[in-house]
Design a protein around this motif. Sequence first.
Motif, PDB file in Angstrom:
ATOM      1  N   VAL A  58       0.837  -1.206   0.000  1.00 22.63           N
ATOM      2  CA  VAL A  58       0.000   0.000   0.000  1.00 22.63           C
ATOM      3  C   VAL A  58       0.871   1.256   0.000  1.00 22.63           C
ATOM      4  N   TYR A  59       1.943   1.234   0.811  1.00 20.55           N
ATOM      5  CA  TYR A  59       2.847   2.387   0.853  1.00 20.55           C
ATOM      6  C   TYR A  59       3.535   2.595  -0.490  1.00 20.55           C
TER       7      TYR A  59
ATOM      8  N   LYS B 283       2.287   1.830  -3.441  1.00 23.85           N
ATOM      9  CA  LYS B 283       1.311   2.393  -4.370  1.00 23.85           C
ATOM     10  C   LYS B 283       0.895   3.810  -3.988  1.00 23.85           C
ATOM     11  N   ASN B 284       0.918   4.097  -2.698  1.00 18.22           N
ATOM     12  CA  ASN B 284       0.520   5.425  -2.211  1.00 18.22           C
ATOM     13  C   ASN B 284       1.601   5.955  -1.275  1.00 18.22           C
TER      14      ASN B 284
ATOM     15  N   GLN C 218       2.278   8.753  -0.221  1.00 24.69           N
ATOM     16  CA  GLN C 218       1.874   9.772   0.745  1.00 24.69           C
ATOM     17  C   GLN C 218       1.364   9.165   2.050  1.00 24.69           C
ATOM     18  N   MET C 219       1.023   7.866   2.049  1.00 21.96           N
ATOM     19  CA  MET C 219       0.520   7.224   3.254  1.00 21.96           C
ATOM     20  C   MET C 219       1.630   6.776   4.189  1.00 21.96           C
TER      21      MET C 219
END
Length: 616
Positions: A436-437, A439-440, A442-443
């Motif tokens: 997830v990090y 792919k994103n 900013q998270m």
Amino acid sequence: MSWGTELWDQFDNLEKHTQWGIDTLEKCIKFVKERTEIELSYAKQLRNLSKKYQPKKNSKEEEEYKYTSCKAFISTLNEMNDYAGQHEVISENMASQIIVDLARYVQELKQERKSNFHDGRKAQQHIETCWKQLESSKRRFERDCKEADRAQQYFEKMDADINVTKADVEKARQQAQIRHQMAEDSKADYSSILQKFNHEQHEYYHTHIPNIFQKIQEMEERRIVRIGESMKTYAEVDRQVIPIIGKCLDGIVKAAESIDQKNDSQLVIEAYKSGFEPPGDIEFEDYTQPMKRTVSDNSLSNSRGEGKPDLKFGGKSKGKLWPFIKKNKLMSLLTSPHQPPPPPPASASPSAVPNGPQSPKQQKEPLSHRFNEFMTSKPKIHCFRSLKRGGATPEDFSNLPPEQRRKKLQQKVDELNKEIQKEMDQRDAITKMKDVYLKNPQMGDPASLDHKLAEVSQNIEKLRLETQKFEAWLAEVEGRLPARSEQARRQSGLYDSQNPPTVNNCAQDRESPDGSYTEEQSQESEVKVLATDFDDEFDDEEPLPAIGTCKALYTFEGQNEGTISVAEGETLYVIEEDKGDGWTRIRRNEDEEGYVPTSYVEVCLDKNAKGAKTYI
């Protein structure tokens, strides 16, 4: 039936009665309140009782509750906890549906009663005022009439007296007329007030008081009805929880019916089964043979050149027979010579030898006597290391019997597998979070999870290695690995040595103190396995301390098992005195010890040593 018509003159009694009714209502409230407190206290005590007898976590009691009877008891405790909850519901419902409503109704009732009796007192005061006016007008009319009669009599007296002047007579006549007029006015006033009072009195007794008393009667009847409704609510609150309480009781009955005595008996077998077989019969010892016995089939240990021994301590059992026997005493039994010691050389006279040859009567005690000696001696549980104060349980559970060890190892493997699964789930979660990090961004930073991911992977690897270790031990116990071959070879060489060896085993080869399983071996090694098992069992025991020294008077060639060769003039340590069989146990060094004839050595015991009695 109306209080206004029947009790028109019982104002004060009605006032007392209604006050009593309110007091009764408050008494009912107090009763229900105390009942709720009792229910709460009872529920609390039931919960505490249930909690008190719940098994403590990570304790021995928790293991005992695997039996169906104990499970039923736990179910009973849980049902009693729910049972206590229903008593709390009773308390809450009584407080909300009875106490609160009745308390509010009592306040309203007091206000209504106060208002009604206030109106009644006001009507009483009004009629009393009218009565006072009537009495006043009546007294005034009576007084005026008397005054008029006296004035008339005075006028008639003056009129009849000839000596009274005409003016005095006229004055008396006018005074009498005035009095008569005043009497007439008082009469008219009295009559008017009387009519008014009668009207007010009629209204009071037939209208005002009946209305007021009717309101009080209705108020009192509502109070009575409310008490009845509260009693019904009181019963309904109990009735509402009866089905749930019944389910709790049904649960207890169901738990009791689930008890399986056969299953519990099987669990006892699984919990305490050692895996050993019971010992076989002990062979008959024929004492009709000559007292001087050589190493024969009856002895516990055969010489190296003889065939396999016939004497079996445990029949088919390959395990240990006496797990509570001290190692030194058992080894003393197994390795001590079973024949009388040889006499000293003929060149030496008995008088020259401090410990001369033993009398023929002082022969080796029978085997059964030796058995009785150490079987009746006070056992010292050296084998149960886990029972020692401050002692730690071996990692491989080798202190347990085979069956119990297998169960413990299986339990440990299951626990490790659960921990591995938990760590793997955590690793999967971290991996998903890292994706997830990625792919994103900013998270979060994906690199921040690398350390945690590596740590989890390392933990998984450690747990797997630990699991493999316990699985290997488990496979050994279950007989799936050939881990016994080396042990069998090591055991077979025990009696090949002249001196009792000190065996140091690793966790995989070490027998448990209770006696680990012994796989099927040839009958030639049965006695050897027995001795090795005991040796393994006490591998951490200190050697016997020296209780003195001895000097060899003659050269002795120790050719039998359990004996040791000594040279003339050699000095050695004494570790066990002569027990009356003509043999003394000595030690040359830590690895060489055995028996020599007592008559071949000059013994000097240390008086401070344990067990030393005399100097020889």
